[in-house]
Scaffold this motif. Structure first.
Motif, short mmCIF file in Angstrom:
data_model
loop_
_atom_site.label_atom_id
_atom_site.label_comp_id
_atom_site.label_asym_id
_atom_site.label_seq_id
_atom_site.Cartn_x
_atom_site.Cartn_y
_atom_site.Cartn_z
N PRO A 1 0.83 -1.22 0.00
CA PRO A 1 0.00 0.00 0.00
C PRO A 1 0.86 1.26 0.00
N CYS B 1 -4.39 3.23 0.84
CA CYS B 1 -4.37 2.61 -0.48
C CYS B 1 -3.75 3.52 -1.54
N SER C 1 -5.78 0.96 -7.01
CA SER C 1 -5.60 -0.41 -6.49
C SER C 1 -6.92 -1.18 -6.58
N ASP C 2 -6.84 -2.42 -7.04
CA ASP C 2 -8.05 -3.23 -7.18
C ASP C 2 -7.67 -4.66 -7.55
N GLU D 1 -4.30 -5.15 -5.77
CA GLU D 1 -4.94 -5.10 -4.45
C GLU D 1 -3.90 -5.07 -3.34
N HIS D 2 -4.27 -4.44 -2.24
CA HIS D 2 -3.42 -4.44 -1.04
C HIS D 2 -3.98 -5.52 -0.09
N ASP E 1 -14.52 2.12 -3.18
CA ASP E 1 -13.71 1.93 -1.97
C ASP E 1 -14.11 0.58 -1.37
N ALA F 1 -7.60 -4.16 1.29
CA ALA F 1 -8.12 -2.81 1.08
C ALA F 1 -7.76 -2.37 -0.33
N CYS F 2 -8.69 -1.69 -1.00
CA CYS F 2 -8.45 -1.18 -2.35
C CYS F 2 -9.18 0.14 -2.53
N THR G 1 -7.83 5.47 3.68
CA THR G 1 -7.16 4.74 4.74
C THR G 1 -8.20 3.88 5.46
#
Length: 194
Positions: free
Chosen positions: A17, A31, A35-36, A50-51, A76, A169-170, A178
């Motif tokens: 991230p 993030c 990101s996804d 993705e994270h 989100d 998280a993305c 966050t």
């Protein structure tokens, strides 16, 4: 349920991230914009940024994460990620879409399949998401933290695959999201489907 805590330090990021910080026992994940996790279906693109902070998820085990669903920009998302390969994974949790929090899951193998249900009662709340791996399936359950877990999805998953799972998280459409994770646990698989 007999669960043991998983240390944040035990996991490895699928994609790092923008920032990570610990606040007491919580983990704050900021993030990267864009990101996804998605593969092909309907949209025609592959996103594998993705994270997800993952640790081993062997057969006949389960993992849970708790996070606060305090976000309100398109797509989100936070929850849990289960991965066996670049084209074999599941993400489940709360995604903000079309003006509302949505509880659901994306099951990918090798293309993505998304199921969601509007869940306005989860906005701003602590949410617990559980994945249980047994046989050839992953069972996803979720609830407001402290409430009874409800079935979200039963999805196929290769029984012999090496897999890992953990917090996700993305932020597909913006910078600055966050997500606060309150805990991460592992334990035995669920005793029954119902």
């Amino acid at each position: 349920m007999d669960l043991s805590p998983v240390s944040w330090a035990e996991g490895a990021w699928t994609t790092p991230p923008a920032a990570v910080a610990e606040d007491g026992t919580d983990l704050l994940v900021t993030c990267v914009e864009g990101s996804d996790a998605w593969r092909t279906t309907s949209y025609g693109f592959i996103h594998d940024t993705e994270h997800a902070l993952v640790a081993p998820l062997p057969s006949d085990s389960a993992m849970e994460v708790v996070f606060t669903a305090d976000y309100a920009e398109q797509f989100d998302q936070a929850g849990i990620f289960v991965v066996a390969a670049q084209d074999r994974w599941i993400k489940a949790g709360v995604e903000f879409a079309d003006g509302h929090p949505q509880l659901g899951a994306v099951v990918t193998g090798p293309v993505s399949d998304w199921s969601v249900a509007r869940a306005d009662d989860l906005a701003g709340r602590r949410v617990r998401v559980r994945v249980s791996r047994a046989g050839d399936a992953i069972t996803v359950r979720a609830a407001v933290d402290g409430g009874p877990l409800q079935l979200v999805r039963v999805a196929p998953f290769p029984a012999d695959a090496e897999a890992a799972a953990g917090p996700l998280a993305c932020a597909p459409t913006r910078a600055g999201l966050t997500v606060r994770f309150h805990g991460w646990w592992r334990g035995p698989a669920d005793g029954s489907l119902h």
